[in-house]
Design a protein around this motif. Structure first.
Motif, PDB file in Angstrom:
ATOM      1  N   LYS A 322      15.635  11.215  12.729  1.00  8.93           N
ATOM      2  CA  LYS A 322      15.318  10.784  11.553  1.00  8.93           C
ATOM      3  C   LYS A 322      14.118   9.643  11.294  1.00  8.93           C
ATOM      4  O   LYS A 322      13.799   9.226  10.266  1.00  8.93           O
ATOM      5  CB  LYS A 322      16.471  10.317  10.578  1.00  8.93           C
ATOM      6  N   GLY A 323      13.857   9.265  12.824  1.00  6.70           N
ATOM      7  CA  GLY A 323      12.789   8.209  12.889  1.00  6.70           C
ATOM      8  C   GLY A 323      13.276   6.835  12.522  1.00  6.70           C
ATOM      9  O   GLY A 323      12.798   6.013  11.578  1.00  6.70           O
ATOM     10  N   VAL A 324      14.543   6.410  13.175  1.00  3.49           N
ATOM     11  CA  VAL A 324      15.363   5.293  12.392  1.00  3.49           C
ATOM     12  C   VAL A 324      14.401   4.008  12.859  1.00  3.49           C
ATOM     13  O   VAL A 324      14.422   3.072  11.834  1.00  3.49           O
ATOM     14  CB  VAL A 324      16.479   4.744  13.260  1.00  3.49           C
ATOM     15  N   HIS A 325      13.390   3.973  13.863  1.00  2.36           N
ATOM     16  CA  HIS A 325      12.645   2.839  13.785  1.00  2.36           C
ATOM     17  C   HIS A 325      11.641   2.926  12.617  1.00  2.36           C
ATOM     18  O   HIS A 325      11.250   1.417  12.121  1.00  2.36           O
ATOM     19  CB  HIS A 325      11.972   2.883  15.166  1.00  2.36           C
ATOM     20  N   LEU A 326      11.118   3.781  12.194  1.00  2.36           N
ATOM     21  CA  LEU A 326      10.151   3.840  10.873  1.00  2.36           C
ATOM     22  C   LEU A 326      10.972   3.717   9.729  1.00  2.36           C
ATOM     23  O   LEU A 326      10.387   2.921   8.564  1.00  2.36           O
ATOM     24  CB  LEU A 326       9.510   5.111  10.900  1.00  2.36           C
ATOM     25  N   ILE A 327      12.228   3.758   9.506  1.00  3.00           N
ATOM     26  CA  ILE A 327      13.209   3.644   8.514  1.00  3.00           C
ATOM     27  C   ILE A 327      13.242   2.135   8.474  1.00  3.00           C
ATOM     28  O   ILE A 327      13.061   1.346   7.328  1.00  3.00           O
ATOM     29  CB  ILE A 327      14.514   4.389   8.559  1.00  3.00           C
ATOM     30  N   ARG A 328      13.589   1.526   9.579  1.00  2.29           N
ATOM     31  CA  ARG A 328      13.990   0.071   9.518  1.00  2.29           C
ATOM     32  C   ARG A 328      12.486  -0.546   9.012  1.00  2.29           C
ATOM     33  O   ARG A 328      12.430  -1.527   8.470  1.00  2.29           O
ATOM     34  CB  ARG A 328      14.088  -0.351  11.072  1.00  2.29           C
ATOM     35  N   HIS A 329      11.350  -0.108   9.814  1.00  2.00           N
ATOM     36  CA  HIS A 329      10.090  -0.888   9.517  1.00  2.00           C
ATOM     37  C   HIS A 329       9.701  -0.534   8.111  1.00  2.00           C
ATOM     38  O   HIS A 329       9.019  -1.461   7.295  1.00  2.00           O
ATOM     39  CB  HIS A 329       9.154   0.024  10.492  1.00  2.00           C
ATOM     40  N   ALA A 330      10.283   0.610   7.610  1.00  5.19           N
ATOM     41  CA  ALA A 330       9.796   0.863   6.003  1.00  5.19           C
ATOM     42  C   ALA A 330      10.509  -0.197   4.845  1.00  5.19           C
ATOM     43  O   ALA A 330       9.788  -0.611   4.193  1.00  5.19           O
ATOM     44  CB  ALA A 330      10.377   2.239   5.496  1.00  5.19           C
ATOM     45  N   ILE A 331      11.614  -0.710   5.366  1.00  7.40           N
ATOM     46  CA  ILE A 331      12.111  -1.861   4.394  1.00  7.40           C
ATOM     47  C   ILE A 331      11.378  -2.853   4.202  1.00  7.40           C
ATOM     48  O   ILE A 331      10.958  -3.424   3.438  1.00  7.40           O
ATOM     49  CB  ILE A 331      13.709  -2.030   5.188  1.00  7.40           C
ATOM     50  N   TYR A 332      10.951  -3.274   5.672  1.00  3.80           N
ATOM     51  CA  TYR A 332      10.093  -4.856   5.486  1.00  3.80           C
ATOM     52  C   TYR A 332       8.774  -4.412   4.829  1.00  3.80           C
ATOM     53  O   TYR A 332       8.025  -5.063   4.097  1.00  3.80           O
ATOM     54  CB  TYR A 332      10.094  -5.043   6.972  1.00  3.80           C
ATOM     55  N   ARG A 333       8.003  -2.971   5.189  1.00  2.37           N
ATOM     56  CA  ARG A 333       6.563  -3.080   4.790  1.00  2.37           C
ATOM     57  C   ARG A 333       6.629  -2.696   3.148  1.00  2.37           C
ATOM     58  O   ARG A 333       5.949  -3.254   2.536  1.00  2.37           O
ATOM     59  CB  ARG A 333       6.142  -1.353   5.473  1.00  2.37           C
ATOM     60  N   ALA A 453       0.128   4.196   6.565  1.00  5.82           N
ATOM     61  CA  ALA A 453      -0.991   4.661   5.712  1.00  5.82           C
ATOM     62  C   ALA A 453      -0.337   5.376   4.632  1.00  5.82           C
ATOM     63  O   ALA A 453      -0.987   5.456   3.419  1.00  5.82           O
ATOM     64  CB  ALA A 453      -2.050   5.373   6.673  1.00  5.82           C
ATOM     65  N   ALA A 454       0.500   6.442   4.862  1.00  7.01           N
ATOM     66  CA  ALA A 454       1.208   7.087   3.845  1.00  7.01           C
ATOM     67  C   ALA A 454       1.737   6.389   2.653  1.00  7.01           C
ATOM     68  O   ALA A 454       1.246   6.702   1.463  1.00  7.01           O
ATOM     69  CB  ALA A 454       2.038   8.097   4.193  1.00  7.01           C
ATOM     70  N   LEU A 455       2.534   5.270   3.079  1.00  6.90           N
ATOM     71  CA  LEU A 455       3.292   4.363   2.052  1.00  6.90           C
ATOM     72  C   LEU A 455       2.160   3.642   1.090  1.00  6.90           C
ATOM     73  O   LEU A 455       2.414   3.611  -0.072  1.00  6.90           O
ATOM     74  CB  LEU A 455       4.156   3.531   2.860  1.00  6.90           C
ATOM     75  N   GLU A 456       1.225   3.092   1.858  1.00  8.36           N
ATOM     76  CA  GLU A 456       0.298   2.308   1.061  1.00  8.36           C
ATOM     77  C   GLU A 456      -0.430   3.272   0.051  1.00  8.36           C
ATOM     78  O   GLU A 456      -0.765   2.961  -1.080  1.00  8.36           O
ATOM     79  CB  GLU A 456      -0.756   1.725   2.002  1.00  8.36           C
ATOM     80  N   ARG A 457      -0.781   4.609   0.429  1.00  7.24           N
ATOM     81  CA  ARG A 457      -1.631   5.298  -0.365  1.00  7.24           C
ATOM     82  C   ARG A 457      -0.688   5.903  -1.722  1.00  7.24           C
ATOM     83  O   ARG A 457      -0.997   5.998  -2.868  1.00  7.24           O
ATOM     84  CB  ARG A 457      -1.869   6.794   0.306  1.00  7.24           C
ATOM     85  N   ALA A 458       0.707   6.003  -1.298  1.00  9.65           N
ATOM     86  CA  ALA A 458       1.590   6.269  -2.432  1.00  9.65           C
ATOM     87  C   ALA A 458       1.654   4.979  -3.540  1.00  9.65           C
ATOM     88  O   ALA A 458       1.585   5.242  -4.717  1.00  9.65           O
ATOM     89  CB  ALA A 458       3.162   6.516  -1.727  1.00  9.65           C
ATOM     90  N   PHE A 459       1.587   3.862  -2.703  1.00  2.00           N
ATOM     91  CA  PHE A 459       1.772   2.523  -3.717  1.00  2.00           C
ATOM     92  C   PHE A 459       0.536   2.508  -4.507  1.00  2.00           C
ATOM     93  O   PHE A 459       0.459   2.173  -5.719  1.00  2.00           O
ATOM     94  CB  PHE A 459       1.784   1.354  -2.703  1.00  2.00           C
TER      95      PHE A 459
END
Ligand code: ADP
Length: 507
Positions: A322-333, A453-459
């Protein structure tokens, strides 16, 4: 005990280890119920065979009763008695098998992850077929799922067809090629299969260890129809990288192999009638979403000062896939970008669970982030309804249901382009996709830059224009993710296989 179909449709029996909502770990449980209901609606007789787990959600089973029969089934050189229960789950007739075996196979605290899983499920697969034989069922299709019931395919052709249970074509669906249930070849003998005869490269022998057998490979070899859960994943698993050691087997059986995108159960996942929500809402009236956001924030103790502050959700098993490292990163970002983050997830991997518990503790009293590290069906509904976006940064994803559920609840998916995500999430900025199909934000490279890049575009999309965001929410909520069209594809495969068998038996 016995029942024969009285209508013109097919008689389809699913043998599975999960069925939502009574026994569910992940997507498999949703598929068995969703596909079963859709096929029943199309006029087929659908029955399900499940283990009778002690840890099932019994309140979701109607008219449960024990039958006045005992099914004796072979295992480890002798016969064991099994109690058979019946009941109705979501309108589907279910047989529950309760082994009278000293191993208390289904009297555990969880469905899987036990040291003797291979024994438990090879035992169950055999009893399921024994039940069909003794009940004199004449199904057209026996459909088994994942490695836990993959044994059904070789057991059917090797043992039960000779015993007279011979009306069916065998269908096997692999929901995730990561889990293959391999074991030393000798263990296969317990359920009555001939390990010597089956431990061969063209049968059940694992492709990377010649003293081990592989139930998933066995089901591919011994089934008439083999499916997986999305078109993109069905291509990915044909490569050395995606097939987890089974690509060569899949390629040599490619004629009977298809990828069919899962649907979701649109009755169970319906924001207009969902009793778990604070307020029901629909695409034509999405105001209720804000009230649910408020309710979730209150429930979890998050700040409610800005109702427009974007809320990012994540609902997942916390496993490397599930991409746990990206999930963890997503919290902070998300926090850096001024959003709120809610994670609902639990992990069967102790070090991952511990890692997220540490992060959860760190954010215990934080105004904008909360980690809920358990399985919680009710909370999952509220998060889908409350969130503005849902992240699914999977490394690989056979189908994925959370992106579809999210869209149905007006939460916009931010997903990595892999497997079923690639077949259901289309980027709002992707000019190669017709505008009417664009529904979310995607990224390709599985690293922090790709995700950012995807999260920022969404925001930006969310913040820049409330009206276009609202249109996107309404559009996503209106997409048809029901089982209807996918069930028709299964129906077509079943009918072709049944027809081929009938033609062959006449010639
Ligand atoms: P997988 O089958 O790999 O777990 P899917 O996306 O196919 O992934 O299915 C996940 C299903 O499980 C969805 O219905 C999702 O809502 C649910 N789910 C996952 N984790 C949790 C959790 N911690 N609590 C409640 N539901 C969960």
């Amino acid at each position: 005990f016995t029942s024969s179909p009285t209508r013109p449709g097919l008689h389809i029996i699913h043998i599975a280890a999960e069925m939502a909502p009574v026994a569910k770990v992940g997507g498999l449980g949703d598929v068995v119920t969703g596909l079963g209901k859709a096929l029943q609606k199309k006029g087929h007789l659908v029955e399900i065979v499940l283990p009778k787990y002690d840890c099932m959600q019994y309140e979701s089973i109607k008219d449960m009763k024990v039958l006045d029969v005992v099914v004796e089934s072979y295992f480890d050189g002798r016969l064991y008695k099994n109690k058979i229960w019946t009941g109705t789950v979501e309108g589907l007739p279910v047989y529950f098998i309760e082994p009278q075996h000293p191993g208390k196979f289904f009297g555990r605290e969880k469905l899987y992850g036990e040291h003797d899983d291979f024994k438990r499920f090879s035992f169950f697969s055999r009893v399921a077929l024994e039940l069909l034989l003794q009940a004199e069922k004449r199904p057209d299709i026996i459909h088994c799922h994942d490695w836990q019931t993959a044994f059904v395919a070789p057991l059917y052709w090797e043992i039960y067809v000779p015993k007279g249970l011979n009306s069916a074509r065998m269908c096997f669906t692999c929901h995730n090629f990561e889990y293959q249930g391999t074991a030393p070849a000798s263990e296969l003998t317990s359920c009555g299969l001939d390990a010597y005869h089956l431990n061969r490269p063209d049968r059940m022998q694992d492709n990377s260890a010649n003293d081990r057998i592989n139930p998933v490979k066995g089901a591919i070899v011994f089934s008439n129809i083999v499916t997986t859960v999305s078109p993109t994943y069905s291509q990915e698993v044909r490569s050395a990288q995606g097939g987890k050691g089974l690509h060569a087997t899949i390629n040599s059986h490619s004629k009977k192999f298809a990828g069919i995108l899962n649907g979701i159960d649109t009755d169970a996942w319906n924001p207009a009638s969902d009793n778990f929500l604070k307020v029901q809402y629909s695409a034509s009236d999405i105001d209720g979403k804000i009230e649910n956001k408020e309710a979730l924030r209150r429930l979890l103790g998050l700040s409610s000062s800005d109702f427009r502050q974007p809320l990012v959700g994540c609902i997942t098993r916390l496993v490397p896939q599930k991409g746990v490292h990206l999930i963890r990163h997503a919290i902070y970002r998300t926090l850096e970008l001024g959003g709120q983050f809610v994670l609902l997830g639990s992990s069967p991997v102790p070090h991952i669970q511990r890692e997220f518990e540490d992060i959860g503790n760190h954010f215990q009293n934080h105004e904008h982030a909360r980690l809920v590290l358990k399985y919680d069906e009710a909370l999952s509904h509220l998060i889908y309804a409350a969130s503005d976006m849902l992240i699914i940064p999977s490394i690989f994803e056979p189908c994925g249901l959370t992106q579809m559920i999210a869209m149905r609840y007006g939460s916009i998916p931010i997903a990595r382009k892999t497997g079923g995500l690639n077949d259901s999430v289309f980027d709002v900025d992707d000019d190669t996709i017709p505008v009417q199909f664009r529904n979310g934000f995607t990224f390709v490279t599985a690293d922090e830059q790709g995700f950012n890049a995807a999260l920022e575009r969404a925001f930006n999309y969310y913040k820049n224009n409330a009206d276009t965001w609202k249109e996107l929410v309404q559009k996503d909520m209106s997409i048809d993710f029901s089982w209807d069209s996918s069930a028709s594809q299964y129906e077509e495969l079943y009918e072709k296989a049944v027809l081929r068998a009938r033609t062959a038996s006449r010639s």
